[in-house]
Design a protein around this motif. Structure first.
Motif: not given
Length: 464
Positions: A248-252, A282-287, A367-368
């Motif tokens: 489970x990934x966040x991005x900003x 595409x690698x399957x992670x949830x963003x 991810x930033x």
């Protein structure tokens, strides 16, 4: 294949099997330094005789130590020139005072020795490692970016990043108090890890690692672990495999500096960042987009904390004019602070830390970007006005310093490049931020990205 083309991990395997010797490896890298250091100024000083003596001593040992107890056995490196090593001067990147010759080595230098590493010398830094760029006034010159020597390699672990990127060293330690590992890693196309801040450390800076690959960085982390309050059971290198389960990934592209300064990524950086997010999906992670709330007090509090630290330098007020504008501004500002102002600033940063940790805690990683632009041209930062210089740095690298405040681990990972109008390829990186103690998850994710982009084999074309 030349030894400098091999990863640090491959070199270590060959050293442990006896296919190559420490003296062969050290001699090869000394020859690389002799050839390239006059062009890149990555090292401020190096001592081939001393390094070869240590290599011979390691070879004379009756048996090789286990990988667990000496993970860096026979591997060359160089100490950042703010780190004391007995018998070497510590310049701190300044001409304002005569560099003292250290009588004893610092804890991190001792840890590298215990791990079996062989120090070749000292890597270049800007004055007192205060800046996220490389320029200083040392007579031997400041470090230059091997991808384009007209450009800055980032700082403050400038020489360390240049030396690893140009294959003058297989890996290098650094330290990071506001981005000093991640900034030059991003500008030079390396993996750069700022580990979790140890619970026994109250300041912003932590020792960290620079390497050409995730696995090389994990190897160096293991070698430095006993000086960092870091767990080595299992070793980080062992734990990097396998790839993570879907995370489970966040991005900003959020920065607390945006409350005070105009923060915006250049189009080429934004494009690479967007591509990395697509790759992660595409690698399957949830963003999910997750942006913390604005925090207007951060900029002033962080600046006060840096000034308070600078004020402790053993420089007489009457001698400040010997030093660079940024140093003068930080020291004078720090010495004008009241104890109450410092106390309020640190309380503000503690509150900010709690906010960020709470905002990011639901996610395995965040991810930033690392930088808002590719490596800037030399002279991009104001050399006459310290306050303006500081603001320029915060606009260039607005995503790194707040993680030093929070103590969270973060790694810079190269994922793309920008080709300039004159055909120069410049690396672009993203930053992965983890939970406290979450280095294993971070490096597994970074390793997955590294394999997807195949960046680890890329090298500055003029310095292969």
């Amino acid at each position: 294949m030349n030894l400098h083309e091999l990863s640090a991990l491959t070199l270590r395997k060959l050293l442990y099997t006896g296919e190559i010797s420490p003296t062969e490896v050290v001699q090869h890298y000394l020859e690389r330094i002799d050839a390239l250091n006059p062009k890149l100024h990555a090292l401020t000083v190096y001592d081939g005789n001393r390094a070869m003596e240590r290599a011979h001593r390691l070879e004379a040992e009756h048996s090789r130590p286990t990988l667990k107890h000496a993970p860096l056995w026979g591997l060359p490196f160089a100490d950042k020139d703010v780190t004391d090593r007995a018998g070497f001067p510590t310049s701190h990147g300044t001409v304002g005072s005569v560099p003292p010759v250290a009588l004893e080595s610092s804890p991190i230098a001792q840890a590298m020795d215990r791990a079996g590493g062989i120090s070749l010398g000292k890597t270049n830094v800007p004055e007192f490692a205060f800046s996220g760029y490389a320029q200083n006034r040392l007579p031997q010159g400041h470090a230059l970016n091997p991808w384009d020597t007209r450009r800055d390699p980032g700082g403050s672990s400038s020489g360390a990043a240049v030396a690893v990127a140009a294959r003058m060293l297989p890996l290098a330690p650094g330290n990071d108090g506001g981005g000093s590992i991640r900034i030059p890693a991003a500008a030079c196309g390396l993996v750069g890890l700022k580990p979790t801040r140890p619970t026994t450390t109250s300041g912003l800076a932590v020792d960290g690692q620079l390497g050409r690959s995730v696995r090389d960085v994990a190897l160096l982390f293991d070698g430095m672990a006993d000086a960092q309050e870091a767990s080595t059971e299992p070793s980080l290198l062992t734990a990097v495999e396998p790839y993570p389960e879907p995370l489970r990934l966040a991005w900003n592209t959020w920065s607390p500096w945006s409350a005070d300064l105009p923060i915006e990524c250049a189009p080429e950086v934004a494009a690479v960042f967007d591509d990395a997010l697509t790759t992660l999906a595409h690698l399957g992670h949830h963003l999910r987009h997750e942006e913390p709330a604005s925090y207007p007090g951060f900029g002033n509090a962080f600046t006060v904390s840096w000034m308070a630290g600078a004020a402790e330098l053993e420089i007489a007020d009457s001698n400040l004019d010997r030093y660079e504008a940024l140093t003068r501004w930080l020291v004078r500002g720090g010495r004008s602070l009241t104890p109450e102002a410092v106390s309020i600033a640190f309380a503000t940063l503690a509150d900010f830390e709690a906010m960020i940790v709470a905002a990011y805690s639901p996610y395995d990683a965040v991810v930033t970007p690392v930088l808002t632009t590719v490596a800037p041209f030399l002279g991009a930062f104001d050399s006459t006005d310290g306050q303006h210089n500081f603001a320029q740095q915060c606009e260039f690298a607005p995503y790194t310093s707040y993680l030093n405040v929070c103590g969270l681990p973060a790694v810079s990972v190269p994922v793309g490049q920008h080709v300039t109008a004159d055909g120069v390829r410049l690396p672009i990186a993203i930053q992965l931020i983890g939970r406290r103690g979450g280095e294993i998850t971070l490096l597994r994710l970074a390793s997955q990205l590294e394999d997807a982009y195949q960046w680890a084999t890329s090298a500055p074309p003029s310095f292969v």
